[in-house]
Design a protein around this motif. Sequence first.
Motif, PDB file in Angstrom:
ATOM      1  N   LEU A 177      14.832   1.207  -3.751  1.00  0.00           N
ATOM      2  CA  LEU A 177      15.702   1.223  -4.935  1.00  0.00           C
ATOM      3  C   LEU A 177      16.127  -0.186  -5.326  1.00  0.00           C
ATOM      4  CD1 LEU A 177      18.001   4.298  -4.198  1.00  0.00           C
ATOM      5  CD2 LEU A 177      16.097   4.159  -5.811  1.00  0.00           C
ATOM      6  N   ARG A 178      16.042  -1.100  -4.372  1.00  0.00           N
ATOM      7  CA  ARG A 178      16.542  -2.459  -4.647  1.00  0.00           C
ATOM      8  C   ARG A 178      15.450  -3.513  -4.673  1.00  0.00           C
ATOM      9  NH1 ARG A 178      20.200   0.341  -2.057  1.00  0.00           N
ATOM     10  NH2 ARG A 178      22.303   0.375  -2.896  1.00  0.00           N
ATOM     11  N   GLU A 179      14.317  -3.185  -4.085  1.00  0.00           N
ATOM     12  CA  GLU A 179      13.266  -4.205  -4.008  1.00  0.00           C
ATOM     13  C   GLU A 179      11.970  -3.691  -4.625  1.00  0.00           C
ATOM     14  OE1 GLU A 179      13.121  -6.677  -0.693  1.00  0.00           O
ATOM     15  OE2 GLU A 179      14.828  -5.719   0.294  1.00  0.00           O
ATOM     16  N   PRO A 180      11.178  -4.599  -5.180  1.00  0.00           N
ATOM     17  CA  PRO A 180       9.927  -4.136  -5.812  1.00  0.00           C
ATOM     18  C   PRO A 180       8.951  -3.558  -4.790  1.00  0.00           C
ATOM     19  CG  PRO A 180      10.053  -6.530  -5.793  1.00  0.00           C
ATOM     20  CD  PRO A 180      11.349  -6.041  -5.271  1.00  0.00           C
ATOM     21  N   MET A 181       8.328  -2.457  -5.146  1.00  0.00           N
ATOM     22  CA  MET A 181       7.316  -1.819  -4.300  1.00  0.00           C
ATOM     23  C   MET A 181       6.073  -1.608  -5.166  1.00  0.00           C
ATOM     24  SD  MET A 181       8.977  -1.074  -1.445  1.00  0.00           S
ATOM     25  CE  MET A 181       8.233   0.258  -0.584  1.00  0.00           C
ATOM     26  N   GLU A 182       4.915  -1.842  -4.617  1.00  0.00           N
ATOM     27  CA  GLU A 182       3.679  -1.721  -5.392  1.00  0.00           C
ATOM     28  C   GLU A 182       2.891  -0.488  -4.959  1.00  0.00           C
ATOM     29  OE1 GLU A 182       1.988  -1.816  -8.065  1.00  0.00           O
ATOM     30  OE2 GLU A 182       2.303  -3.990  -8.186  1.00  0.00           O
ATOM     31  N   THR A 183       2.723   0.463  -5.884  1.00  0.00           N
ATOM     32  CA  THR A 183       1.917   1.646  -5.545  1.00  0.00           C
ATOM     33  C   THR A 183       0.610   1.680  -6.339  1.00  0.00           C
ATOM     34  OG1 THR A 183       3.023   2.989  -7.211  1.00  0.00           O
ATOM     35  CG2 THR A 183       3.915   3.089  -4.958  1.00  0.00           C
ATOM     36  N   LYS A 184       0.373   0.630  -7.147  1.00  0.00           N
ATOM     37  CA  LYS A 184      -0.863   0.613  -7.954  1.00  0.00           C
ATOM     38  C   LYS A 184      -2.072   0.424  -7.053  1.00  0.00           C
ATOM     39  CE  LYS A 184       0.921  -1.493 -12.136  1.00  0.00           C
ATOM     40  NZ  LYS A 184       1.200  -2.813 -12.639  1.00  0.00           N
ATOM     41  N   VAL A 185      -3.168   1.088  -7.426  1.00  0.00           N
ATOM     42  CA  VAL A 185      -4.420   0.848  -6.701  1.00  0.00           C
ATOM     43  C   VAL A 185      -5.539   0.629  -7.711  1.00  0.00           C
ATOM     44  CG1 VAL A 185      -3.855   2.096  -4.578  1.00  0.00           C
ATOM     45  CG2 VAL A 185      -4.878   3.333  -6.476  1.00  0.00           C
ATOM     46  N   SER A 186      -6.554  -0.055  -7.253  1.00  0.00           N
ATOM     47  CA  SER A 186      -7.718  -0.325  -8.085  1.00  0.00           C
ATOM     48  C   SER A 186      -8.942   0.099  -7.285  1.00  0.00           C
ATOM     49  CB  SER A 186      -7.736  -1.828  -8.384  1.00  0.00           C
ATOM     50  OG  SER A 186      -8.944  -2.197  -8.982  1.00  0.00           O
ATOM     51  N   LEU A 187      -9.758   0.956  -7.852  1.00  0.00           N
ATOM     52  CA  LEU A 187     -10.895   1.513  -7.116  1.00  0.00           C
ATOM     53  C   LEU A 187     -12.222   0.981  -7.649  1.00  0.00           C
ATOM     54  CD1 LEU A 187     -10.004   5.335  -7.019  1.00  0.00           C
ATOM     55  CD2 LEU A 187      -9.135   3.514  -5.568  1.00  0.00           C
ATOM     56  N   GLY A 188     -13.118   0.695  -6.728  1.00  0.00           N
ATOM     57  CA  GLY A 188     -14.462   0.274  -7.129  1.00  0.00           C
ATOM     58  C   GLY A 188     -15.013  -0.754  -6.165  1.00  0.00           C
ATOM     59  N   THR A 189     -16.233  -1.165  -6.445  1.00  0.00           N
ATOM     60  CA  THR A 189     -16.884  -2.177  -5.612  1.00  0.00           C
ATOM     61  C   THR A 189     -16.161  -3.511  -5.743  1.00  0.00           C
ATOM     62  OG1 THR A 189     -18.967  -1.093  -6.086  1.00  0.00           O
ATOM     63  CG2 THR A 189     -19.102  -3.325  -5.210  1.00  0.00           C
ATOM     64  N   LYS A 190     -15.993  -4.183  -4.606  1.00  0.00           N
ATOM     65  CA  LYS A 190     -15.398  -5.526  -4.681  1.00  0.00           C
ATOM     66  C   LYS A 190     -16.528  -6.546  -4.712  1.00  0.00           C
ATOM     67  CE  LYS A 190     -11.026  -4.634  -2.430  1.00  0.00           C
ATOM     68  NZ  LYS A 190     -10.454  -4.398  -1.119  1.00  0.00           N
ATOM     69  N   PRO A 191     -16.399  -7.615  -5.506  1.00  0.00           N
ATOM     70  CA  PRO A 191     -17.460  -8.627  -5.526  1.00  0.00           C
ATOM     71  C   PRO A 191     -17.575  -9.293  -4.159  1.00  0.00           C
ATOM     72  CG  PRO A 191     -15.565  -9.343  -6.815  1.00  0.00           C
ATOM     73  CD  PRO A 191     -15.277  -7.951  -6.371  1.00  0.00           C
ATOM     74  N   HIS A 192     -18.781  -9.682  -3.783  1.00  0.00           N
ATOM     75  CA  HIS A 192     -18.985 -10.245  -2.448  1.00  0.00           C
ATOM     76  C   HIS A 192     -18.621 -11.729  -2.360  1.00  0.00           C
ATOM     77  CE1 HIS A 192     -20.582  -6.538  -1.022  1.00  0.00           C
ATOM     78  NE2 HIS A 192     -21.422  -6.481  -2.039  1.00  0.00           N
ATOM     79  N   GLY A 193     -18.402 -12.344  -3.477  1.00  0.00           N
ATOM     80  CA  GLY A 193     -18.020 -13.756  -3.425  1.00  0.00           C
ATOM     81  C   GLY A 193     -17.711 -14.251  -4.827  1.00  0.00           C
ATOM     82  N   ILE A 194     -17.221 -15.464  -4.897  1.00  0.00           N
ATOM     83  CA  ILE A 194     -16.899 -16.051  -6.198  1.00  0.00           C
ATOM     84  C   ILE A 194     -18.155 -16.723  -6.755  1.00  0.00           C
ATOM     85  CG2 ILE A 194     -15.563 -17.876  -7.330  1.00  0.00           C
ATOM     86  CD1 ILE A 194     -13.339 -17.298  -5.306  1.00  0.00           C
ATOM     87  N   GLU A 195     -18.454 -16.458  -8.017  1.00  0.00           N
ATOM     88  CA  GLU A 195     -19.607 -17.120  -8.657  1.00  0.00           C
ATOM     89  C   GLU A 195     -19.086 -18.122  -9.686  1.00  0.00           C
ATOM     90  OE1 GLU A 195     -22.279 -14.345 -10.480  1.00  0.00           O
ATOM     91  OE2 GLU A 195     -22.513 -13.183  -8.633  1.00  0.00           O
TER      92      GLU A 195
END
Length: 500
Positions: free
Chosen positions: A129-147
């Motif tokens: 109630l007093r502090e930020p909490m994150e419940t968002k999620v993101s689904l899918g393949t994660k990139p294997h590296g930075i291009e």
Amino acid sequence: MALNYIYPDYEIIRNYDRCIACRVCERQCANQAHEYLDTGKIVCDDAKCVNCHRCVTLCPSRALKIIKSGNAYKENKNWSGKIINEIYRQAGTGGVLLSSMGNPEDYPVYFDKILLNASQVTNPPIDPLREPMETKVSLGTKPHGIERGESGRVRNNLPPRISLSMPVMFSAMSYGSISYNAHESLARAAEELGILYNTGEGGLHEDFYKYGRNTVVQVASGRFGVHIGYLNSGAAIEIKMGQGAKPGIGGHLPGTKIVGDISRTRMIPEGSDAISPAPHHDIYSIEDLRQLVYSLKEATEYKKPVIVKIAAVHNVTAIASGIARSGADIIAIDGFRGGTGAAPTRIRDHVGIPIELALAGVDQRLRDEGIRDNVSIIAGGSIRSSTDIVKAVALGADCVYIASAALIALGCHLCRSCHAGKCNWGIATQVPELVKRLNPDLGYERLVNLMKAWRHEIMEMMGGMGINSIESLKGNRLMLRGVGMSERELEILGIKHAGE
Ligand code: SF4
Ligand code: SF4
Ligand code: SF4
């Protein structure tokens, strides 16, 4: 007259001192279990009652109750009354026993044998109630590296993903198996909540294209209602390889339910049975699956993540490993307690494995093989509460699918008679007078309320553990302890026993 061997499962008890003969029960029961006689008396036929509680709930004078029949066969630990009745039924009809909703048998529910951690002195709890909490999620393949491009700037190579306000989606329920009003309730609630609902295998009614950003469009073995507009309309595409309630078999929606809009949406003639074959006739290997995954991606210009849904079966970890290499972005695993609109009873009650074991096994195997980031995992199959969600996430799920709980929020009383098509609560039916009983404005509101309540409970549990982001809970099995389980069960779940 044919001899009826079976005593009814339920008895309708009417308190005549309270009954005001208003006939509400007679009007509300689509099974015609109540009958008003010319004498002014209301009588009932127990054999027609499926214990849906519609009449009990709406009786204005609380004059009704439904009880389990006390009629008993002679005690026998081997030949139970249930088994004897099933034999009588099949001997009378010659047919396969049919059931709906999830497996009701007495198998272990591992979620109920898992306890959550809470912080005490060090790493203190967080107050949601007093502090930020994150419940968002993101689904899918994660990139294997930075291009980086030629200029040295970082390329945005993030594959298409699904973003959710909380780790929950409404699972596949086709238009046909559930009503228009039930679909509308789910679609509107998904939009309001910032989550997704799922068309199931029946195509997408034209009225619901406007909810496309919150829709998963399913491609099942029957390919009903699948066309390019449909594929492009959703936020993600799901290939249904299996379903927890009926692994290894196809689906069957009887021709009597293929009417009007349902026939148009499924793109099949009115009155024809919608039979989905057990396999996809073009998929007999992971390579074949890969072809379909990439066909769907190609058709939608690589803008949609592809989910592959499987039933939790004995070698689920190996299957999931193959799927994670097939180009799919997300794997959905459906445990053996998952619901259905209709399934052969024997299959529903005896095939598959619990989602808790399947999920833990798959998450661990993908980690061991170094391919966990190739895919997100959705766990389904009787997620009943916010605690089940928290435990599923800690066992390795990115998100869960819920269906039965959503239908219960809409009024379902788990009578397990969806296959009969006469749902008194307006959910698993296409009978216009019954469909009207589910008000989509109210249905939408109740779903939103349920999910808001669960989200708050999830934040409280996370806060108690000293965790402020659902991402930090994912696969965090240290937050779990088991009670009353064998060493082997704990090992598969990857958790310690309470007290350790
Ligand atoms: S709804 Fe209740 S009060 Fe009305 S007829 Fe039925 S039992 Fe009697
Ligand atoms: S089927 Fe439902 S509405 Fe009909 S008598 Fe039984 S509980 Fe009442
Ligand atoms: S959806 Fe309707 S028919 Fe199916 S279990 Fe629920 S109340 Fe019964």
